[in-house]
Design an enzyme around this catalytic site. Structure first.
Site, PDB file in Angstrom:
ATOM      1  N   TYR A   1      25.433 -47.658  57.055  1.00 54.62           N
ATOM      2  CA  TYR A   1      24.842 -46.407  56.589  1.00 54.62           C
ATOM      3  C   TYR A   1      25.831 -45.771  55.631  1.00 54.62           C
ATOM      4  CZ  TYR A   1      23.078 -41.559  56.794  1.00 54.62           C
ATOM      5  OH  TYR A   1      22.608 -40.310  56.481  1.00 54.62           O
TER       6      TYR A   1
ATOM      7  N   ASP B   1      33.333 -48.018  51.921  1.00 54.40           N
ATOM      8  CA  ASP B   1      32.886 -46.714  52.409  1.00 54.40           C
ATOM      9  C   ASP B   1      33.723 -46.391  53.644  1.00 54.40           C
ATOM     10  OD1 ASP B   1      29.694 -45.245  53.466  1.00 54.40           O
ATOM     11  OD2 ASP B   1      31.767 -44.519  53.470  1.00 54.40           O
TER      12      ASP B   1
ATOM     13  N   LYS C   1      34.405 -36.607  56.335  1.00 55.25           N
ATOM     14  CA  LYS C   1      34.811 -36.349  57.713  1.00 55.25           C
ATOM     15  C   LYS C   1      36.257 -35.864  57.836  1.00 55.25           C
ATOM     16  CE  LYS C   1      31.309 -39.664  59.194  1.00 55.25           C
ATOM     17  NZ  LYS C   1      30.267 -38.876  59.864  1.00 55.25           N
TER      18      LYS C   1
HETATM   19  P1  KE4 Z   1      27.576 -37.276  55.247  1.00 56.36           P
HETATM   20  O1  KE4 Z   1      26.686 -37.099  54.053  1.00 56.36           O
HETATM   21  O2  KE4 Z   1      26.792 -37.194  56.564  1.00 56.36           O
HETATM   22  O3  KE4 Z   1      28.807 -36.361  55.221  1.00 56.36           O
HETATM   23  O4  KE4 Z   1      28.208 -38.751  55.188  1.00 56.36           O
HETATM   24  C1  KE4 Z   1      27.333 -39.850  55.082  1.00 56.36           C
HETATM   25  C2  KE4 Z   1      28.045 -41.083  55.596  1.00 56.36           C
HETATM   26  C3  KE4 Z   1      28.510 -42.000  54.676  1.00 56.36           C
HETATM   27  N1  KE4 Z   1      29.169 -43.110  55.067  1.00 56.36           N
HETATM   28  C4  KE4 Z   1      29.409 -43.350  56.383  1.00 56.36           C
HETATM   29  C5  KE4 Z   1      30.152 -44.590  56.776  1.00 56.36           C
HETATM   30  C6  KE4 Z   1      28.963 -42.432  57.369  1.00 56.36           C
HETATM   31  O5  KE4 Z   1      29.213 -42.680  58.673  1.00 56.36           O
HETATM   32  C7  KE4 Z   1      28.260 -41.278  56.973  1.00 56.36           C
HETATM   33  C8  KE4 Z   1      27.719 -40.276  57.965  1.00 56.36           C
HETATM   34  N2  KE4 Z   1      27.839 -40.626  59.348  1.00 56.36           N
HETATM   35  C9  KE4 Z   1      26.824 -40.071  60.223  1.00 56.36           C
HETATM   36  C10 KE4 Z   1      27.159 -40.535  61.652  1.00 56.36           C
HETATM   37  N3  KE4 Z   1      26.890 -41.913  61.841  1.00 56.36           N
HETATM   38  C11 KE4 Z   1      26.722 -38.594  60.128  1.00 56.36           C
HETATM   39  C12 KE4 Z   1      25.971 -37.921  61.276  1.00 56.36           C
HETATM   40  C13 KE4 Z   1      24.657 -37.366  60.819  1.00 56.36           C
HETATM   41  O6  KE4 Z   1      23.975 -37.999  59.975  1.00 56.36           O
HETATM   42  O7  KE4 Z   1      24.295 -36.285  61.339  1.00 56.36           O
END
Ligand code: KE4
Length: 429
Positions: free
Chosen positions: A144, A239, A267
């Site tokens: 993701y 990523d 994060k």
């Molecule tokens: P954000 O747009 O949520 O800040 O980041 C996206 C993203 C990009 N790349 C990786 C490897 C990620 O894990 C994420 C976001 N992680 C999720 C949890 N698996 C965020 C939690 C959510 O969507 O509420």
């Protein structure tokens, strides 16, 4: 456990927001309970509005590696807020955070701050297409990379949790430019490159995947990926939104000794405030406006409060050479306890770990990719999740997410977790 107030709030929230939440995985849909509403958090603990206390293994989905409300981070943000919350202009703190990231991650020569991981990956994708003049990308099933259109195919995290088909609203042409390979299976990459010779701009990968549950790449796979991208003129993009500053001081690229062309962050880099970033080789990054023609912008990019939280978080880690050793030791204690519980109960479930990330998969298969992760019994996970929550342990509400510990998790927390785990598994047998 009384969660009356949380349920009341959730009922009201559904009158105002889609599914009552601002991010799908928080809705607890796959674990069949109303989500908890959190009132505060400190260290390893999180507290809901009904006054229940939990040992927290979500850590805001990764940012809280120091634990919640780390005092010097709070103090620094409070002080910064007195000087204003946003200027829409440059501030020195942007330089400070950029220099800190470069100190942790030597492959970063130039970096651009944005406001989320999604923005970071979307921008890195545009840049890769601008730099190579090519249009297609390869990602991996189960990974993701945020909710950007190009990444919402066979994605992990909430897309996998909710068993959503590839998201409506993404055009066929956009989806057609995204190719999906199999994680840890380099031949699937070779085949896609052969079928799209000269047409692939980038390979995006979570070098340690957290969004199909915790699945680490194997070293030779990652090195082969590096080699084929180099030989084919394809940009390798790590990523590290989740793995960055998490699985090692320099992230997965330090852990594996494999250097990507670009890296995306999120994060931990914001210490819990909204920060994403992308960076890498100067010759690539200097295509980004205003240095070059690839446009990307953001009202709140480099926000002084967010920069402050990120700077303070990374400074605390930077000033503590034993930080990751101590964190790893406490994680190993927890993992050994999990394994002892499983063997005592004669349960052959699979525990995947990488540094302070881990997932207990309810399958006896070895989990090395999305297909093997999906052999997990999500019904068993659902009741395990509920029992752990009732026993005061707050896990990600999905089999396809990673758990995170922090430097604030004490032995007493870990022992309580192991007892709760034993009881939850005992009832599951
Ligand atoms: P954000 O747009 O949520 O800040 O980041 C996206 C993203 C990009 N790349 C990786 C490897 C990620 O894990 C994420 C976001 N992680 C999720 C949890 N698996 C965020 C939690 C959510 O969507 O509420």
């Amino acid at each position: 456990m009384d969660t009356t107030i949380s349920s009341k709030l959730f009922a009201e929230a559904q009158q105002h927001m889609p599914g009552g939440v601002n991010s799908p995985v928080r809705a607890f849909k796959s674990v069949g309970r109303d989500p908890l509403y959190i009132s505060r958090a400190k260290g390893s603990k999180i507290y809901d509005v009904d006054g229940n206390q939990f040992i927290d293994y979500i850590g805001s989905w990764g940012p809280m590696i120091l634990g919640h409300a780390y005092q010097s981070v709070i103090d620094a943000v409070k002080t910064a807020a007195e000087d204003g919350t946003s200027f829409g202009a440059s501030c020195e703190k942007e330089i400070e955070l950029a220099k800190l990231v470069k100190k942790f991650v030597p492959s970063i020569q130039i970096i651009r701050m944005v406001n989320s991981g999604t923005e970071a990956t979307m921008s890195a994708l545009r840049l890769a297409r601008g730099f190579t003049g090519r249009e297609k990308i390869i990602k991996f099933e189960g990974c993701y990379h945020g909710h950007g259109d190009s990444f919402l195919s066979k994605a992990g995290s909430g897309v996998a949790t909710l068993s959503l088909p590839d998201s409506p609203g993404v055009t066929r042409s956009t989806a057609g430019d995204t190719l999906n390979a199999k994680y840890n299976y380099i031949k699937s990459v070779y085949d896609l490159i052969e079928q799209n010779k000269g047409g692939i701009a980038a390979v995006f990968i979570e070098p340690v995947a957290g969004n199909m549950g915790c699945v680490a790449a194997n070293t030779e796979f990652l090195q082969s990926l590096r080699d084929v991208c180099t030989s084919e003129g394809i940009l390798l993009i790590f990523d590290e939104v989740m793995s960055g500053f998490r699985v090692a001081r320099g992230g997965a690229q330090e852990l594996y000794g494999v250097t990507p062309d670009l890296t995306t962050f999120g994060k931990i880099i914001g210490g819990g405030l909204p920060v994403g970033a992308y960076g890498g080789r100067r010759e690539i990054m200097n295509l980004i406006a205003p240095a070059g023609p690839v446009y990307q912008a953001g009202t709140l990019s480099g926000n002084p409060l967010a920069m402050t939280a990120g700077i303070e978080t990374l400074r605390i880690i930077d000033d503590d050479p034993e930080f990751y050793t101590r964190l790893s030791n406490s994680c190993e204690y927890l993992y050994e306890g999990f394994r002892n519980n499983l063997s005592e109960l004669k349960l052959a479930y699979t525990l995947n770990t990488c540094g302070s990330m881990f997932t207990l998969f309810f399958t006896s298969d070895v989990v090395t990719d999305f297909d093997s992760a999906k052999t997990s019994d999500t019904a068993k996970f659902k009741s395990y999740f509920g029992r752990m929550l009732d026993n005061g342990v707050y896990l990600p509400p999905s089999q396809f997410e990673a758990c995170f510990t922090s430097s604030a998790h004490q032995k007493e927390d870990l022992d309580r977790t192991l007892t709760a785990n034993y009881l939850a598994l005992l009832e599951r047998r």
